[in-house]
Motif scaffolding. Sequence first.
Motif, PDB file in Angstrom:
ATOM      1  N   ILE A 164       0.807  -1.226   0.000  1.00 15.51           N
ATOM      2  CA  ILE A 164       0.000   0.000   0.000  1.00 15.51           C
ATOM      3  C   ILE A 164       0.842   1.280   0.000  1.00 15.51           C
ATOM      4  O   ILE A 164       0.485   2.247  -0.671  1.00 15.51           O
ATOM      5  N   PRO A 165       1.986   1.347   0.693  1.00 11.59           N
ATOM      6  CA  PRO A 165       2.776   2.589   0.649  1.00 11.59           C
ATOM      7  C   PRO A 165       3.389   2.879  -0.720  1.00 11.59           C
ATOM      8  O   PRO A 165       3.718   4.022  -1.013  1.00 11.59           O
ATOM      9  N   LYS A 166       3.542   1.865  -1.552  1.00 13.05           N
ATOM     10  CA  LYS A 166       4.128   2.061  -2.885  1.00 13.05           C
ATOM     11  C   LYS A 166       3.078   2.666  -3.809  1.00 13.05           C
ATOM     12  O   LYS A 166       1.889   2.417  -3.648  1.00 13.05           O
ATOM     13  N   ASP A 167       3.497   3.411  -4.797  1.00 12.03           N
ATOM     14  CA  ASP A 167       2.568   3.908  -5.810  1.00 12.03           C
ATOM     15  C   ASP A 167       2.242   2.814  -6.824  1.00 12.03           C
ATOM     16  O   ASP A 167       1.152   2.784  -7.385  1.00 12.03           O
ATOM     17  N   VAL A 168       3.218   1.916  -7.037  1.00 17.37           N
ATOM     18  CA  VAL A 168       3.045   0.788  -7.950  1.00 17.37           C
ATOM     19  C   VAL A 168       3.569  -0.460  -7.255  1.00 17.37           C
ATOM     20  O   VAL A 168       4.703  -0.471  -6.767  1.00 17.37           O
TER      21      VAL A 168
END
Length: 166
Positions: free
Chosen positions: A59-63
């Motif tokens: 979830i913290p990643k954009d991708v």
Amino acid sequence: MSIKKSYLIELDHETKNTKRILERIPDDKLDWRPHEKSMSLGELAAHVVELHNWVHKAIPKDVFDFKVDYKPLKVSSVEELKTILTLGLEENKATLADIAESDWFNEWVLKAGDHEIARLPRAGAIRFIVNNHIVHHRGQLTVYLRLLDIAVPGLYGPSADEAMSI
């Protein structure tokens, strides 16, 4: 109530439900599968636990790219799963605490290499990609328990094994 606060409440509740399931699984049944095309009980339980940890891993990643960011969780005991779930809960809470309210509406992408699987706001990703996915596979775990004649715990009220007389 903020989005963050609502997810923290849901995170606690769903983690407790997963723990209830894990507490019923005997180590000697981890290799059992209801059908040759099905995951084993251990693989399915590990997948549910790893989905909980997507809160802090994906979830913290954009991708989030399956081909780069994902490695299936492999364990040899239910105790390992319970430990990973418990430690993950603390990491998940810390991750949610760090997400700004405005970031819940930023775009989040799930892909496998060049193939895009989903593109939605981060708030939708945690609900649809993580939480609904957990509920789906945890439901499968309850069927596995039933097929093994292991009492199914109540998750959103009493189960048939815990039914209260009225």
